[in-house]
Design an enzyme around this catalytic site. Structure first.
Site, PDB file in Angstrom:
ATOM      1  N   HIS A 184      16.999  28.283   3.950  1.00  0.00           N
ATOM      2  CA  HIS A 184      16.407  29.455   3.307  1.00  0.00           C
ATOM      3  C   HIS A 184      16.210  30.590   4.315  1.00  0.00           C
ATOM      4  CE1 HIS A 184      14.109  31.770   0.440  1.00  0.00           C
ATOM      5  NE2 HIS A 184      13.107  31.860   1.298  1.00  0.00           N
ATOM      6  N   GLY A 237      12.557  31.619 -12.190  1.00  0.00           N
ATOM      7  CA  GLY A 237      11.991  32.865 -12.695  1.00  0.00           C
ATOM      8  C   GLY A 237      12.755  34.083 -12.216  1.00  0.00           C
ATOM      9  N   ASP A 260      14.416  27.492  -7.744  1.00  0.00           N
ATOM     10  CA  ASP A 260      13.283  26.582  -7.889  1.00  0.00           C
ATOM     11  C   ASP A 260      12.792  26.613  -9.337  1.00  0.00           C
ATOM     12  OD1 ASP A 260      11.092  24.963  -7.639  1.00  0.00           O
ATOM     13  OD2 ASP A 260      10.253  25.980  -5.895  1.00  0.00           O
ATOM     14  N   THR A 261      11.907  27.523  -9.670  1.00  0.00           N
ATOM     15  CA  THR A 261      11.429  27.611 -11.062  1.00  0.00           C
ATOM     16  C   THR A 261      12.328  28.498 -11.912  1.00  0.00           C
ATOM     17  OG1 THR A 261       9.971  29.473 -10.527  1.00  0.00           O
ATOM     18  CG2 THR A 261       9.039  27.248 -10.352  1.00  0.00           C
ATOM     19  N   LYS A 298      13.000  44.311  -6.604  1.00  0.00           N
ATOM     20  CA  LYS A 298      11.781  43.990  -7.363  1.00  0.00           C
ATOM     21  C   LYS A 298      10.597  44.751  -6.787  1.00  0.00           C
ATOM     22  CE  LYS A 298      12.064  39.594  -6.664  1.00  0.00           C
ATOM     23  NZ  LYS A 298      11.720  38.152  -6.664  1.00  0.00           N
ATOM     24  N   ASP A 356       0.814  -1.224   0.000  1.00  0.00           N
ATOM     25  CA  ASP A 356       0.000   0.000   0.000  1.00  0.00           C
ATOM     26  C   ASP A 356       0.845   1.270   0.000  1.00  0.00           C
ATOM     27  OD1 ASP A 356       1.024  -0.075   2.530  1.00  0.00           O
ATOM     28  OD2 ASP A 356      -0.888   0.201   3.571  1.00  0.00           O
ATOM     29  N   ASP A 397      22.305  32.885  -4.889  1.00  0.00           N
ATOM     30  CA  ASP A 397      21.039  32.647  -4.190  1.00  0.00           C
ATOM     31  C   ASP A 397      21.160  31.344  -3.417  1.00  0.00           C
ATOM     32  OD1 ASP A 397      18.503  33.225  -3.353  1.00  0.00           O
ATOM     33  OD2 ASP A 397      17.602  33.275  -5.347  1.00  0.00           O
TER      34      ASP A 397
END
EC number: 2.7.6.1
Length: 318
Positions: free
Chosen positions: A136, A232, A229-230, A199, A43, A225
């Site tokens: 982070h 962007g 992640d993405t 920003k 399972d 950094d």
């Protein structure tokens, strides 16, 4: 570090998140990985078996809570419980990447603080110490009531760029205000100034405007950094730097999460080279020619030996 370590009470185990890194760490320390197996019931439930005696031993478990995050976290918690019930003297968690760290506060009402929940789970399971890398949010250390050694990869990344002799016109760039301390540490090592990407969203439903605080015209820029992640933020930052007159843009990070459109964005961006560590295991589909990976095994291996010998680890934080 010596090729062999002669303390039978020191054990290093690996789970499934990053076995290759665990093998490197064990090699750095000079011992073999401990014998254990991770299987699943029909399972999907996780079953862990420790296949050697660890009674009275000081055990170090290598496990990042990277994708699949919940699977890797449950593996870790079950392993801690197994070690506790097998009478390990100490249970030391080596977590190169601490997942859920971006949920470290209530940014909106009725939100959880999941980074604190994860800390509670690890402690309650029975861990006696944490060794981690570039959280982070560094204040997550305060979520633990057990000793925690929070290492960073700035020296490793700085040495990489320092050895490439990129010229005297270097600028280290933080992609946001939260990363300024990290950027300043690298800038101090490279004897370079810093710049900051500011920003701002002028009004709702209007695209963010990237203002650059600092001079980058005619400069070689290194964006640093903790997590990509993405991709962007970092690719938009690279584009803004080139538009502001930077001659070249490099990027680096400690934790290459690289989700969703990240690889396409990086490939199409003006970033010359992306330098990452192996805190997270990368499959082949998350690899492109402009990437380079550095190993954190020597840093983590040294930390393990120093902790085991009750020696100072403070120099590893610098």
């Amino acid at each position: 570090m010596s090729n062999e370590y002669f303390d039978p009470k020191l054990k290093i185990f690996s789970l499934n998140s990053n076995r290759e890194l665990a093998e490197e760490i064990a090699k750095e320390v000079g011992i073999e990985l401990g014998k254990s197996s991770v299987t699943h019931f029909s399972d999907g439930e996780i079953q862990i078996n420790i296949e050697e005696s660890i009674r009275g031993c000081h055990v170090y478990v290598i496990q990042s809570t990277s994708n699949p995050v919940n699977q890797n976290l449950m593996e870790l918690l079950i392993m801690i419980d197994a070690l506790k019930r097998a009478s390990a003297a100490t249970i030391n968690i080596v977590m190169p990447y601490y997942g859920y760290a971006r949920q470290d506060r209530k940014a909106r009402s009725r939100e959880p603080i999941t980074a604190k929940l994860v800390a509670n789970l690890i402690e309650t399971a029975g861990a006696t110490r944490m060794i981690t890398l570039d959280m982070h949010a560094p204040q997550i250390q305060g979520f633990f009531d057990i000793p925690i050694d929070h290492l960073n990869a700035v020296r490793l990344l700085s040495n990489y760029f320092g050895e490439r002799h990129l010229g005297d016109d270097l600028v280290v760039v933080s992609p946001d205000h939260g990363g300024v301390t990290r950027a300043r540490k690298m800038a101090d090592r490279l004897k370079a100034p810093i710049a900051i990407i500011d920003k701002r969203r002028p009004r709702p439903n209007v695209a963010e405007v990237m203002n650059i605080v600092g001079n980058v015209e005619g400069k070689v820029c290194i964006i640093i950094d903790d997590i990509i992640d993405t991709a962007g933020t970092i690719t938009l930052a690279a584009k803004a730097l080139r538009e502001a007159g930077a001659t070249k843009v490099y990027a680096c990070c400690s934790h290459p999460v690289l989700s969703g459109p990240a690889m396409k964005r990086i490939e199409e961006s003006p970033i010359e080279k992306l330098v990452v560590t192996n805190s997270i295991a990368l499959p082949e589909d998350k690899w492109i020619d402009k990437m380079e990976q550095l190993s954190v095994a020597p840093l983590l291996g040294e930390a393990i030996v120093r902790v085991h010998e009750n020696a100072s680890v403070s120099s590893l934080f610098e």
